[in-house]
Design a protein around this motif. Structure first.
Motif, PDB file in Angstrom:
ATOM      1  N   LEU A  65       6.677 -10.061  -5.749  1.00 13.98           N
ATOM      2  CA  LEU A  65       5.338 -10.640  -5.948  1.00 13.98           C
ATOM      3  C   LEU A  65       5.407 -11.782  -6.961  1.00 13.98           C
ATOM      4  CD1 LEU A  65       2.344 -10.492  -5.148  1.00 13.98           C
ATOM      5  CD2 LEU A  65       1.999  -8.882  -7.032  1.00 13.98           C
ATOM      6  N   LYS A  66       6.146 -11.558  -8.038  1.00 12.95           N
ATOM      7  CA  LYS A  66       6.352 -12.645  -9.024  1.00 12.95           C
ATOM      8  C   LYS A  66       6.961 -13.865  -8.326  1.00 12.95           C
ATOM      9  CE  LYS A  66       7.035 -10.328 -13.521  1.00 12.95           C
ATOM     10  NZ  LYS A  66       6.050 -10.949 -14.414  1.00 12.95           N
ATOM     11  N   ASN A  67       7.950 -13.627  -7.479  1.00 17.48           N
ATOM     12  CA  ASN A  67       8.601 -14.732  -6.747  1.00 17.48           C
ATOM     13  C   ASN A  67       7.628 -15.454  -5.828  1.00 17.48           C
ATOM     14  OD1 ASN A  67      11.094 -14.400  -7.817  1.00 17.48           O
ATOM     15  ND2 ASN A  67      11.969 -13.286  -6.065  1.00 17.48           N
ATOM     16  N   ALA A  68       6.810 -14.661  -5.111  1.00 14.02           N
ATOM     17  CA  ALA A  68       5.847 -15.272  -4.178  1.00 14.02           C
ATOM     18  C   ALA A  68       4.877 -16.172  -4.947  1.00 14.02           C
ATOM     19  CB  ALA A  68       5.086 -14.184  -3.417  1.00 14.02           C
ATOM     20  N   PHE A  69       4.391 -15.692  -6.101  1.00 13.37           N
ATOM     21  CA  PHE A  69       3.454 -16.505  -6.903  1.00 13.37           C
ATOM     22  C   PHE A  69       4.150 -17.733  -7.488  1.00 13.37           C
ATOM     23  CE2 PHE A  69       0.528 -12.624  -8.032  1.00 13.37           C
ATOM     24  CZ  PHE A  69      -0.050 -12.714  -6.783  1.00 13.37           C
ATOM     25  N   THR A  70       5.414 -17.568  -7.890  1.00 11.42           N
ATOM     26  CA  THR A  70       6.158 -18.692  -8.483  1.00 11.42           C
ATOM     27  C   THR A  70       6.394 -19.781  -7.434  1.00 11.42           C
ATOM     28  OG1 THR A  70       7.211 -17.137  -9.997  1.00 11.42           O
ATOM     29  CG2 THR A  70       8.238 -19.306  -9.793  1.00 11.42           C
ATOM     30  N   THR A  71       6.754 -19.354  -6.224  1.00 12.12           N
ATOM     31  CA  THR A  71       6.936 -20.308  -5.117  1.00 12.12           C
ATOM     32  C   THR A  71       5.628 -21.038  -4.847  1.00 12.12           C
ATOM     33  OG1 THR A  71       8.588 -18.872  -4.127  1.00 12.12           O
ATOM     34  CG2 THR A  71       7.580 -20.497  -2.665  1.00 12.12           C
ATOM     35  N   HIS A  72       4.521 -20.264  -4.858  1.00 16.65           N
ATOM     36  CA  HIS A  72       3.236 -20.888  -4.537  1.00 16.65           C
ATOM     37  C   HIS A  72       2.755 -21.825  -5.643  1.00 16.65           C
ATOM     38  CE1 HIS A  72       0.023 -21.575  -1.877  1.00 16.65           C
ATOM     39  NE2 HIS A  72      -0.893 -21.249  -2.768  1.00 16.65           N
ATOM     40  N   LEU A  73       3.166 -21.567  -6.875  1.00 14.52           N
ATOM     41  CA  LEU A  73       2.837 -22.480  -7.978  1.00 14.52           C
ATOM     42  C   LEU A  73       3.481 -23.849  -7.723  1.00 14.52           C
ATOM     43  CD1 LEU A  73       1.635 -23.074 -10.785  1.00 14.52           C
ATOM     44  CD2 LEU A  73       3.623 -21.958 -11.805  1.00 14.52           C
ATOM     45  N   ALA A  74       4.755 -23.837  -7.316  1.00  6.79           N
ATOM     46  CA  ALA A  74       5.450 -25.105  -7.012  1.00  6.79           C
ATOM     47  C   ALA A  74       4.780 -25.811  -5.830  1.00  6.79           C
ATOM     48  CB  ALA A  74       6.923 -24.829  -6.711  1.00  6.79           C
ATOM     49  N   GLU A  75       4.391 -25.024  -4.808  1.00  3.05           N
ATOM     50  CA  GLU A  75       3.704 -25.617  -3.645  1.00  3.05           C
ATOM     51  C   GLU A  75       2.368 -26.226  -4.063  1.00  3.05           C
ATOM     52  OE1 GLU A  75       5.289 -22.845   0.090  1.00  3.05           O
ATOM     53  OE2 GLU A  75       3.397 -22.356  -0.879  1.00  3.05           O
ATOM     54  N   THR A  76       1.655 -25.539  -4.962  1.00  4.09           N
ATOM     55  CA  THR A  76       0.336 -26.022  -5.394  1.00  4.09           C
ATOM     56  C   THR A  76       0.457 -27.366  -6.112  1.00  4.09           C
ATOM     57  OG1 THR A  76      -0.417 -23.740  -5.542  1.00  4.09           O
ATOM     58  CG2 THR A  76      -1.755 -25.374  -6.682  1.00  4.09           C
ATOM     59  N   GLU A  77       1.551 -27.531  -6.879  1.00  3.51           N
ATOM     60  CA  GLU A  77       1.783 -28.831  -7.533  1.00  3.51           C
ATOM     61  C   GLU A  77       1.928 -29.928  -6.470  1.00  3.51           C
ATOM     62  OE1 GLU A  77       5.157 -27.846  -9.987  1.00  3.51           O
ATOM     63  OE2 GLU A  77       3.887 -26.875 -11.500  1.00  3.51           O
ATOM     64  N   THR A  78       2.604 -29.608  -5.393  1.00  3.80           N
ATOM     65  CA  THR A  78       2.760 -30.569  -4.283  1.00  3.80           C
ATOM     66  C   THR A  78       1.415 -30.831  -3.601  1.00  3.80           C
ATOM     67  OG1 THR A  78       4.991 -29.755  -3.925  1.00  3.80           O
ATOM     68  CG2 THR A  78       4.026 -31.025  -2.127  1.00  3.80           C
ATOM     69  N   HIS A  79       0.583 -29.786  -3.478  1.00  7.78           N
ATOM     70  CA  HIS A  79      -0.727 -29.956  -2.817  1.00  7.78           C
ATOM     71  C   HIS A  79      -1.603 -30.932  -3.600  1.00  7.78           C
ATOM     72  CE1 HIS A  79      -0.116 -25.686  -0.961  1.00  7.78           C
ATOM     73  NE2 HIS A  79       0.768 -26.559  -0.549  1.00  7.78           N
ATOM     74  N   VAL A  80      -1.526 -30.871  -4.934  1.00 11.53           N
ATOM     75  CA  VAL A  80      -2.293 -31.799  -5.774  1.00 11.53           C
ATOM     76  C   VAL A  80      -1.820 -33.236  -5.519  1.00 11.53           C
ATOM     77  CG1 VAL A  80      -2.683 -32.527  -8.173  1.00 11.53           C
ATOM     78  CG2 VAL A  80      -2.867 -30.097  -7.554  1.00 11.53           C
ATOM     79  N   ILE A  81      -0.497 -33.406  -5.473  1.00 13.25           N
ATOM     80  CA  ILE A  81       0.074 -34.750  -5.238  1.00 13.25           C
ATOM     81  C   ILE A  81      -0.330 -35.259  -3.852  1.00 13.25           C
ATOM     82  CG2 ILE A  81       2.258 -36.016  -4.933  1.00 13.25           C
ATOM     83  CD1 ILE A  81       3.415 -34.027  -7.097  1.00 13.25           C
ATOM     84  N   ARG A  82      -0.311 -34.365  -2.857  1.00 13.40           N
ATOM     85  CA  ARG A  82      -0.709 -34.775  -1.489  1.00 13.40           C
ATOM     86  C   ARG A  82      -2.178 -35.197  -1.442  1.00 13.40           C
ATOM     87  NH1 ARG A  82       1.845 -29.948   1.330  1.00 13.40           N
ATOM     88  NH2 ARG A  82       4.013 -30.584   1.570  1.00 13.40           N
ATOM     89  N   LEU A  83      -3.028 -34.463  -2.182  1.00 19.67           N
ATOM     90  CA  LEU A  83      -4.448 -34.849  -2.199  1.00 19.67           C
ATOM     91  C   LEU A  83      -4.607 -36.235  -2.815  1.00 19.67           C
ATOM     92  CD1 LEU A  83      -6.210 -31.491  -3.142  1.00 19.67           C
ATOM     93  CD2 LEU A  83      -6.484 -32.771  -1.014  1.00 19.67           C
ATOM     94  N   GLU A  84      -3.851 -36.509  -3.879  1.00 20.70           N
ATOM     95  CA  GLU A  84      -3.924 -37.833  -4.512  1.00 20.70           C
ATOM     96  C   GLU A  84      -3.474 -38.914  -3.524  1.00 20.70           C
ATOM     97  OE1 GLU A  84      -1.747 -36.866  -8.073  1.00 20.70           O
ATOM     98  OE2 GLU A  84      -3.527 -35.956  -9.000  1.00 20.70           O
ATOM     99  N   GLU A  85      -2.501 -38.566  -2.679  1.00 22.89           N
ATOM    100  CA  GLU A  85      -2.028 -39.494  -1.635  1.00 22.89           C
ATOM    101  C   GLU A  85      -3.153 -39.759  -0.622  1.00 22.89           C
ATOM    102  OE1 GLU A  85       1.470 -37.906   0.258  1.00 22.89           O
ATOM    103  OE2 GLU A  85       1.488 -39.473   1.800  1.00 22.89           O
ATOM    104  N   VAL A  86      -3.867 -38.693  -0.241  1.00 20.22           N
ATOM    105  CA  VAL A  86      -4.957 -38.850   0.736  1.00 20.22           C
ATOM    106  C   VAL A  86      -6.095 -39.694   0.135  1.00 20.22           C
ATOM    107  CG1 VAL A  86      -6.726 -37.619   2.084  1.00 20.22           C
ATOM    108  CG2 VAL A  86      -4.383 -36.749   2.019  1.00 20.22           C
ATOM    109  N   PHE A  87      -6.441 -39.430  -1.125  1.00 20.04           N
ATOM    110  CA  PHE A  87      -7.469 -40.264  -1.789  1.00 20.04           C
ATOM    111  C   PHE A  87      -7.053 -41.741  -1.728  1.00 20.04           C
ATOM    112  CE2 PHE A  87      -8.711 -36.376  -4.373  1.00 20.04           C
ATOM    113  CZ  PHE A  87     -10.050 -36.365  -4.013  1.00 20.04           C
TER     114      PHE A  87
END
Lengths: 168, 168
Positions: A45-67
């Motif tokens: 579970l710790k691993n799943a959340f840690t992986t998703h934290l890294a993905e979430t950082e990418t999601h923020v960058i992708r949103l900035e790209e879309v803006f």
């Protein structure tokens, strides 16, 4: 957007408003995930959340790209939905005494977050296509696929491990 | 459940707490849907919301049946997640000036509600099975299937009609 000021006149306004809503949500999730990693005890579970934290950082960058692609300012608007979902996650975490039961509760809380993101990105992809922004849709679809995969991984982890330990 | 009082000690406590959370959510949705029906203008959207209002009444009755089967009091606990999701739906409805754009926004807001219910009922079904309550799981699965169908119907309606009119 001003509250109750009827600032949204076109589908394009609604698209940009919803981008800003999910931009706020992703940033709120970025702050919440480290606390969830701390509270989780099962290594998977710790691993799943840690992986998703890294993905979430990418999601923020992708949103900035879309803006940028769409020529809109990368701003946030308060998203009461994600505030409520994360408040509920933090509340339930504080109410569970047993560590194995807490892991099951944390996984379920994270899935509520994923489902909110899935519905918003699904909507944004459909609206982007309708607005002739297939380029924005392609970027948003990458994040949508990752949110669905993260939710599916949590379902499998909960059913194969967490729920069994919690119910013992 | 008392706030921050560690009242949840077992998986069974967590199951009952989450039943009470979604029981609160269903009742909040029962109050929100008539306002959404009023605000919607496309007849197919009004119909979709009206159908879902009738389904939601059944979902409340089914939850009361599960409480009874499981020997737990049919009580609510405040669910900050659904409060946030519905507050956001009402806020966005107040900010949209154009009726066609409002229909697209209302459908998306309703899908956020459906997705919250889908994740909670999905979790409850898994937990009921793990707790040896296949009987409760079967009742909860009926509602889960209806939430998924309602979400899918809104996706089809939005893509076939609402989003096209809103973007014109």
């Amino acid at each position: 957007m001003g509250l109750f000021s009827k600032d949204i006149e076109t589908m394009d306004d609604l698209f940009v408003h919803t981008l800003r809503d999910i931009y706020y949500a992703e940033k709120r999730i970025l702050k919440a995930l480290p606390k969830m990693i701390d509270k989780a005890s099962h290594p998977s579970l710790k691993n799943a959340f840690t992986t998703h934290l890294a993905e979430t950082e990418t999601h923020v960058i992708r949103l900035e790209e879309v803006f940028r692609m769409h020529g809109a300012d990368a701003k946030t608007v308060t998203c009461p939905a994600i505030d409520g979902i994360i408040d509920e996650a933090e509340e339930i975490s504080s109410e569970v005494a047993d560590q194995e039961v807490l892991d099951a509760a944390l996984a379920a809380a994270a899935q509520a977050v994923e489902h909110y993101e899935m519905t918003r990105y699904g909507t944004l992809v459909a609206w982007a296509k309708r607005l002739g922004r297939a380029d924005c849709a392609r970027v948003l679809e990458k994040t949508l696929a990752e949110e669905k995969a993260a939710d599916q991984a949590l379902t499998e982890l909960a059913e194969a491990k967490l729920n069994i330990r919690a119910a013992e």
